[in-house]
Design a protein around this motif. Structure first.
Motif, PDB file in Angstrom:
ATOM      1  N   PRO A 119      -3.671  23.014   0.452  1.00  0.00           N
ATOM      2  CA  PRO A 119      -4.400  21.781   0.750  1.00  0.00           C
ATOM      3  C   PRO A 119      -3.976  21.160   2.088  1.00  0.00           C
ATOM      4  O   PRO A 119      -2.800  21.079   2.393  1.00  0.00           O
ATOM      5  CB  PRO A 119      -4.051  20.858  -0.413  1.00  0.00           C
ATOM      6  N   GLN A 120      -4.995  20.777   2.844  1.00  0.00           N
ATOM      7  CA  GLN A 120      -4.755  20.135   4.123  1.00  0.00           C
ATOM      8  C   GLN A 120      -5.162  18.669   4.124  1.00  0.00           C
ATOM      9  O   GLN A 120      -4.862  17.942   5.059  1.00  0.00           O
ATOM     10  CB  GLN A 120      -5.527  20.877   5.220  1.00  0.00           C
ATOM     11  N   SER A 121      -5.852  18.242   3.067  1.00  0.00           N
ATOM     12  CA  SER A 121      -6.236  16.840   2.987  1.00  0.00           C
ATOM     13  C   SER A 121      -6.095  16.333   1.559  1.00  0.00           C
ATOM     14  O   SER A 121      -6.132  17.098   0.597  1.00  0.00           O
ATOM     15  CB  SER A 121      -7.664  16.624   3.495  1.00  0.00           C
ATOM     16  N   LEU A 122      -5.925  15.018   1.475  1.00  0.00           N
ATOM     17  CA  LEU A 122      -5.807  14.326   0.197  1.00  0.00           C
ATOM     18  C   LEU A 122      -6.835  13.219   0.217  1.00  0.00           C
ATOM     19  O   LEU A 122      -6.887  12.426   1.168  1.00  0.00           O
ATOM     20  CB  LEU A 122      -4.390  13.775   0.041  1.00  0.00           C
ATOM     21  N   SER A 123      -7.680  13.173  -0.795  1.00  0.00           N
ATOM     22  CA  SER A 123      -8.744  12.179  -0.833  1.00  0.00           C
ATOM     23  C   SER A 123      -8.635  11.323  -2.085  1.00  0.00           C
ATOM     24  O   SER A 123      -7.863  11.624  -2.995  1.00  0.00           O
ATOM     25  CB  SER A 123     -10.114  12.870  -0.783  1.00  0.00           C
ATOM     26  N   TYR A 137      -3.592   1.773  -0.411  1.00  0.00           N
ATOM     27  CA  TYR A 137      -3.949   3.092   0.118  1.00  0.00           C
ATOM     28  C   TYR A 137      -3.908   3.096   1.644  1.00  0.00           C
ATOM     29  O   TYR A 137      -3.413   4.044   2.258  1.00  0.00           O
ATOM     30  CB  TYR A 137      -5.342   3.515  -0.367  1.00  0.00           C
ATOM     31  N   GLU A 138      -4.412   2.032   2.264  1.00  0.00           N
ATOM     32  CA  GLU A 138      -4.402   1.960   3.725  1.00  0.00           C
ATOM     33  C   GLU A 138      -2.978   1.921   4.257  1.00  0.00           C
ATOM     34  O   GLU A 138      -2.665   2.562   5.266  1.00  0.00           O
ATOM     35  CB  GLU A 138      -5.204   0.747   4.206  1.00  0.00           C
ATOM     36  N   LYS A 139      -2.110   1.204   3.570  1.00  0.00           N
ATOM     37  CA  LYS A 139      -0.706   1.126   3.976  1.00  0.00           C
ATOM     38  C   LYS A 139      -0.045   2.508   3.966  1.00  0.00           C
ATOM     39  O   LYS A 139       0.860   2.782   4.746  1.00  0.00           O
ATOM     40  CB  LYS A 139       0.037   0.165   3.028  1.00  0.00           C
ATOM     41  N   TYR A 145     -13.780   6.764   4.828  1.00  0.00           N
ATOM     42  CA  TYR A 145     -14.725   7.566   5.593  1.00  0.00           C
ATOM     43  C   TYR A 145     -16.153   7.427   5.072  1.00  0.00           C
ATOM     44  O   TYR A 145     -17.092   7.878   5.717  1.00  0.00           O
ATOM     45  CB  TYR A 145     -14.308   9.043   5.647  1.00  0.00           C
ATOM     46  N   GLU A 146     -16.331   6.770   3.916  1.00  0.00           N
ATOM     47  CA  GLU A 146     -17.682   6.630   3.382  1.00  0.00           C
ATOM     48  C   GLU A 146     -17.694   5.536   2.319  1.00  0.00           C
ATOM     49  O   GLU A 146     -16.774   5.424   1.520  1.00  0.00           O
ATOM     50  CB  GLU A 146     -18.115   7.960   2.752  1.00  0.00           C
ATOM     51  N   THR A 147     -18.752   4.731   2.337  1.00  0.00           N
ATOM     52  CA  THR A 147     -19.005   3.780   1.260  1.00  0.00           C
ATOM     53  C   THR A 147     -20.305   4.203   0.600  1.00  0.00           C
ATOM     54  O   THR A 147     -21.315   4.402   1.276  1.00  0.00           O
ATOM     55  CB  THR A 147     -19.108   2.341   1.790  1.00  0.00           C
ATOM     56  N   VAL A 148     -20.240   4.369  -0.710  1.00  0.00           N
ATOM     57  CA  VAL A 148     -21.399   4.833  -1.462  1.00  0.00           C
ATOM     58  C   VAL A 148     -21.860   3.694  -2.368  1.00  0.00           C
ATOM     59  O   VAL A 148     -21.077   3.149  -3.144  1.00  0.00           O
ATOM     60  CB  VAL A 148     -21.047   6.078  -2.313  1.00  0.00           C
ATOM     61  N   ASP A 160     -19.828  -0.559  -5.643  1.00  0.00           N
ATOM     62  CA  ASP A 160     -19.714   0.316  -4.481  1.00  0.00           C
ATOM     63  C   ASP A 160     -18.415   1.104  -4.564  1.00  0.00           C
ATOM     64  O   ASP A 160     -17.382   0.597  -5.023  1.00  0.00           O
ATOM     65  CB  ASP A 160     -19.721  -0.484  -3.184  1.00  0.00           C
ATOM     66  N   LEU A 161     -18.488   2.339  -4.089  1.00  0.00           N
ATOM     67  CA  LEU A 161     -17.356   3.240  -4.110  1.00  0.00           C
ATOM     68  C   LEU A 161     -16.953   3.538  -2.667  1.00  0.00           C
ATOM     69  O   LEU A 161     -17.801   3.900  -1.849  1.00  0.00           O
ATOM     70  CB  LEU A 161     -17.782   4.531  -4.817  1.00  0.00           C
ATOM     71  N   ILE A 162     -15.683   3.349  -2.351  1.00  0.00           N
ATOM     72  CA  ILE A 162     -15.172   3.675  -1.021  1.00  0.00           C
ATOM     73  C   ILE A 162     -14.385   4.969  -1.135  1.00  0.00           C
ATOM     74  O   ILE A 162     -13.476   5.085  -1.962  1.00  0.00           O
ATOM     75  CB  ILE A 162     -14.276   2.552  -0.461  1.00  0.00           C
ATOM     76  N   ARG A 163     -14.764   5.944  -0.327  1.00  0.00           N
ATOM     77  CA  ARG A 163     -14.036   7.210  -0.287  1.00  0.00           C
ATOM     78  C   ARG A 163     -13.079   7.167   0.892  1.00  0.00           C
ATOM     79  O   ARG A 163     -13.464   6.759   1.995  1.00  0.00           O
ATOM     80  CB  ARG A 163     -15.022   8.369  -0.191  1.00  0.00           C
ATOM     81  N   MET A 164     -11.838   7.598   0.625  1.00  0.00           N
ATOM     82  CA  MET A 164     -10.785   7.557   1.638  1.00  0.00           C
ATOM     83  C   MET A 164     -10.075   8.912   1.659  1.00  0.00           C
ATOM     84  O   MET A 164     -10.097   9.637   0.674  1.00  0.00           O
ATOM     85  CB  MET A 164      -9.763   6.450   1.298  1.00  0.00           C
TER      86      MET A 164
END
Length: 168
Positions: A119-123, A137-139, A145-148, A160-164
């Motif tokens: 794995p190279q990314s964690l979402s 999470y931001e800290k 990268y996306e708001t759904v 609303d769902l925020i994907r990070m």
């Protein structure tokens, strides 16, 4: 590598198994909390059967978060693909919130994700109204990268769902 806070707290992640199901079922004590924690994957009330079905697959790796020999939280690492893992079902017991435990639990989970081969990314995905989680999470280096909108509804209201994500 343990942070100073982790050492001071004697904090660790331990494997979550069927013997822990009653604890999680007890913790998830309302319809709203069930949806906030598990999304549409689980129905309230949470049951052993639902947990058996979910954890009977190979993809999720659930953990309990233990601080000074007390179980205070839950987190799941989910293998999305060979190059991505996802943090899911992040939960700190209400009596243990406000003590920095979520940050420590997430740091431990991020360290586990980094140890996995490939794995190279964690979402993750978080409901937009959960500002304390988003801030945490931001800290820790996650970037939105996306708001759904229009994907998740609770009692007729759109959540609303925020994907990070972050690179490992």
């Amino acid at each position: 590598m343990e942070t100073e806070q982790q050492c001071d707290l004697n904090a660790q992640l331990i494997e979550f198994g069927p013997q822990h199901y009653p604890l999680l079922i007890d913790w998830i004590d309302s319809d709203e909390l069930n949806y906030l924690w598990g999304g549409p994957q689980f129905e309230y009330p949470l049951t052993v059967e639902q947990l058996d079905t979910h954890y009977g697959t190979q993809a999720p790796s659930p953990f309990l978060f233990v601080v000074n020999d007390e179980i205070v939280g839950f987190i799941e690492l989910f293998k999305v693909s060979d190059c991505e893992q996802r943090l899911c079902r992040v939960f700190i017991h209400p009596t243990c919130r406000g003590k920095g435990y979520a940050t420590t639990m997430l740091e431990l989970a991020i360290a586990k994700a980094k140890m996995a081969e490939g794995p190279q990314s964690l979402s993750l995905a978080v409901f937009a109204h959960n500002q304390s989680a988003i801030s945490c999470y931001e800290k820790l280096g996650f970037k939105p990268y996306e708001t759904v909108s229009g994907l998740r509804f609770f009692k007729g209201k759109n959540w609303d769902l925020i994907r990070m994500s972050q690179r490992l």
